[in-house]
Enzyme design. Sequence first.
Site: not given
Length: 579
Positions: A328-330, A380
């Site tokens: 999971p990203g911050m 992209d």
Amino acid sequence: MNHPSLPPQSERRALAIAQAVYEAFEDYHARFSEITACAKQRFETRDWSGAREDAVARIALYDQYIAECMLRLRAVLLGQAHDRALWMRARDRYAALLSGLIDQELYKTFYNTLTRRYFGTHGVDADIEFIALDIEPTDAITVPVARHTYAVSPGRLTDMLVRVLGDYAFAVPYAHRTRCAAAIAVRLLDDLAHWGEHPVRSVELLETVFYRERRAYLVGRVFGEHRFSPCVIALINDDAGLRAEAVLTRRSDVAQLFSNSRSYFQADLSTVGDAVVFLRSLLTHKPVDELYTMLGRAKQGKTERYRTFFSHFQAHPSEQLVHADGTPGMVMVVFTLPSYPLVFKLIRDRFAYPKTMSRAQVEGKYELVFQLDRIGRLLDAQPYRFLRFPKARFSPALLQELQTSCAMSLSEDGDDVLIALCYVQRRLRPLNLYLREQLPEAAHAAALDYGQAIKDMARNNIFPGDMLLKNFGITRHQRAVFYDYDELCLITECNFRDWPTPATYEEQMAAEPWFHVGPRDVFPERFALFMGLPSSQLEAVKHQHPELFDPRWWRDLQSRLRDDDYPDTPPYAESRRLA
């Protein structure tokens, strides 16, 4: 769809709207073509900085002409900008103007963009927009794209290729046209030897030359007796003169040339849809949306991506949207439909430490990517606004996180969820997961290409900021690509420093730097600590790419970039180059 007639004055106004929008798109298309046509002269004069400026200017055109069209329409609408019946009738009138046009889908997308600006549409509005989720518009295009066809007599392949190069003439002469033709012939015969005796019976090339970065491409097909293959001839104009540099006949090589991790081509096509149909014959697995996008028609690419995704989404009503695989990203919450290869990225309302940027800065980073030469290493990322999904299609865990972490981007409308802004990308396998899942040989190759990706980006003035493996993915062609842009910046903006030598035992053992670190300071000698590579793969990267960890290399590169001296980054393997 025809609607009941309006009063005569409103009928005239509807026609005036349709004509104004039609003319605005024609003006946009003419300016798009004008900029694109400059690519030939940029290539001939080796004006690479001018080519980069053209690419950025062309991307900005669409919104400029939408805004200009809205100004024109003020005099026509006269306070009726939100009259739905008027716009419904204008759509019918507009459709009549498009009858028989190959590129009518591009005109329709332009019209839809306008209506969405006027009405602030959430989701889609089938009454005033052109909607066709259940059809593939390019299937209706039967007009062949303009092309040259060359028959090949036995033993005369080089002669034919001399003629090909002559037909694609430039203001600068070929350094040695016959030698180029002979080298192309040798490569074609080598690549296609498994087709049997006399493998090349004819060659078919689009009349339009494709330009990007420092190369021009002749794009087409080579035919044998019973089969055909892509045929792309890459031309380069450098200190050694104008010459053929490579020939690509493998679909995998051509697919990478048209990858959505690369910048858009400059190809001055009179019509686009027929070219997309032709390119699909070469790249049968390449989605239509990516082909439109790679030809510079990013808005049409977005339309086609929306069309194909939601058609699939509706055809699989029991499948739920879930968290995408990976750490999971911050900064982002990322979700996907498991059966479809896209991810949707929403900016979180608040970022965990040590992330310090603002939401606007994150959006700015994603906009910056469109202005860069992406050289096959930046995926992209198309922004979509006000997408509508049934709430029941979200997994409970995903919906809860979106509601708690992305409330600024989320709203509910009855049984639907509206997403104010998200970024949509092709789904790749995160590199950190890929390295764990693969056999040692494949993992080793991916780690080395990860290092090469950082070098390729650096040579094009791109610094990823966050080098963690989770921010990179692996494509179908086993190529490492960067896709998380919240810390991306330009090499020329960074301050590459040597790591100071500690003067005392306390400094040597300190967990944090004992010296001042500015917001743009970068310490290449410490990169190994932030890559997250297993020790064996890290040692391989250090051995293969030692310059990555040398601050002098970064400073020397930075100096070159500031002088507009960009190193060349070929879009194909060294093995594809001609002798």
